[in-house]
Scaffold this active site. Structure first.
Site, mmCIF file in Angstrom:
data_model
loop_
_atom_site.group_PDB
_atom_site.id
_atom_site.type_symbol
_atom_site.label_atom_id
_atom_site.label_comp_id
_atom_site.label_asym_id
_atom_site.label_seq_id
_atom_site.Cartn_x
_atom_site.Cartn_y
_atom_site.Cartn_z
ATOM 1 N N ASP A 118 2.804 -1.959 1.648
ATOM 2 C CA ASP A 118 1.918 -2.017 2.813
ATOM 3 C C ASP A 118 2.671 -2.132 4.126
ATOM 4 O OD1 ASP A 118 -0.610 -1.804 1.504
ATOM 5 O OD2 ASP A 118 -0.329 -3.838 0.752
ATOM 6 N N ASP A 182 -3.149 3.849 -2.871
ATOM 7 C CA ASP A 182 -3.142 3.386 -1.479
ATOM 8 C C ASP A 182 -1.857 3.797 -0.746
ATOM 9 O OD1 ASP A 182 -4.386 1.683 -3.482
ATOM 10 O OD2 ASP A 182 -5.005 0.331 -1.889
#
Length: 401
Positions: A118, A182
């Site tokens: 992330d 993701d």
């Protein structure tokens, strides 16, 4: 080894764009401009509380708490909202807030709290956006350090970026060798790093991960699994498993939305038509399975008794569909369809999913982790992509990603 770009979409069946998107929706520019103005008013109302802190990832009874912690993956979405509000209004108070928050992202790198894919979310919407908008070289340096840390998470044998946990070859855990869908929206940090430095190694890592994702996380019907495990020593595929979806073999709608947007962006950076074709296949699957109002269930395969919606997935998809339409050839008949779908989604969100008084969020009925009871709330990334989608529809906007 992953397939060549030319073979990326060869294994997935594309059933085409649903007919209902061939007609322009009854959503006007004035409607979307009003929705954007309302959203910026809400951001402004929250600015004092979240000037140097961040909203929690999801709300509690539609109210975000405040956190100053450097952990978690969602803080940058608030900073991204501040940058968007600054661009739309020109107001310096939004820029001041974003730049104040950037000090937190600098401290995070210094602290070593970087064991996550992330980093792409965290530093694209904070430092890359900041550099694009202000030209501040400190922000560029910050983003490049984050890109280095993200590239360090790459395993050569399977050709993938590990999503979570330390990348220690001696550590055995569920996280080791695990790729997730993701990550496709974390790759823009690496593509940007190559673009800004001229060093191709960042883009090489990103493109290899995108090919591996296409081969192992995209299924034959155009759906996606959430996570896939590899043996990092041999590169051998182990199998798919979900973390936030309904089941290992189901299709988690937010993950599908991430891949639509991610492959459209990858196509723009690389010029690979195969990425664009795959984004279209993924988009068509999403649009074939989304609910009539454009907001999907949290998992397309969840049973009727678990039919919670996810407005955050819809907001991501709206941005991804618009991005895809921008890069397809002008004469491609899908261009109008994807734009219609994006506008219809934004109109539905604005009309039926925005929160009322008493909330400090923007979109209701977002689903963070339904199997753990976190749904029917605001989620900060849903709020971000909702505003990005409205900006895309009403402004001349340069992508942060």
């Amino acid at each position: 080894m992953p397939r060549s770009p030319a073979a990326l979409s060869a294994g997935a069946t594309d059933h085409g764009l649903p007919d209902r998107y061939r007609t322009r929706p009854d959503v006007t520019r004035d409607d979307l401009e009003r929705a954007l103005a309302d959203a910026i008013d809400r951001i402004d109302e929250n600015l004092d509380e979240f000037y140097d802190r961040f909203p929690t990832a999801s709300s509690d009874d539609l109210v975000y708490g405040a956190t100053a912690n450097m952990d978690g993956w969602t803080t940058s979405f608030w900073t991204g909202l501040c940058w968007l509000a600054h661009e739309v209004t020109g107001a310096e108070r939004f820029r001041d807030a974003a730049e104040t928050q950037l000090e937190t992202f600098e401290r995070r790198l210094d602290s070593g709290e970087t064991a996550t894919h992330d980093l792409g979310f965290l530093y694209t919407l904070s430092a890359v956006a900041g550099h694009r908008l202000t030209g501040n070289e400190q922000y560029r340096s910050l983003a490049l350090t984050a890109a280095d840390r993200l590239a360090d998470r790459f395993w050569e044998a399977p050709g993938m970026i590990q999503a979570w946990g330390e990348c220690d070859a001696n550590t055995e855990s569920w996280e080791r060798g695990r790729a997730i869908v993701d990550t496709m929206m974390n790759l823009p940090l690496l593509f940007w790093a190559s673009e800004t430095t001229g060093d191709s190694r960042y883009a090489s890592v990103a493109a290899t991960h995108a090919r591996t994702t296409a081969e192992h996380l995209v299924r034959a019907d155009g759906s996606t699994c959430h996570t896939f495990e590899f043996d990092v020593e041999t590169g051998a595929p182990v199998g798919e498993e979900t973390a936030q979806g309904y089941a290992d073999d189901s299709c988690w709608s937010r993950g599908q939305a991430w891949t639509v947007y991610g492959y459209a962006v990858a196509a723009d950076y690389t010029g690979e038509a195969a990425y664009l074709d795959l984004a279209g296949t993924l988009a068509n699957y999403y649009l074939q399975h989304v609910e009539a109002d454009g907001v999907p269930r949290w998992d397309f395969d969840a049973p009727a008794e678990q039919s919670m919606r996810d407005s955050s997935a819809a907001a991501i998809a709206a941005c991804g569909l618009d991005e895809l339409a921008r890069h397809l050839p002008t004469a491609d008949e899908r261009v109008a369809g994807y734009r219609n779908a994006a506008l219809a989604t934004l109109g539905s969100l604005a009309d039926d999913y925005t929160v009322g008084d008493g909330s400090n969020g923007l979109l209701a009925e977002a689903a963070y982790h339904p199997t753990e009871g976190d749904y029917d709330e605001c989620c900060i990334w849903g709020d971000y992509f909702y505003v990005e989608g409205l900006v895309r529809a009403t402004e001349q906007w340069g992508r942060y990603w």
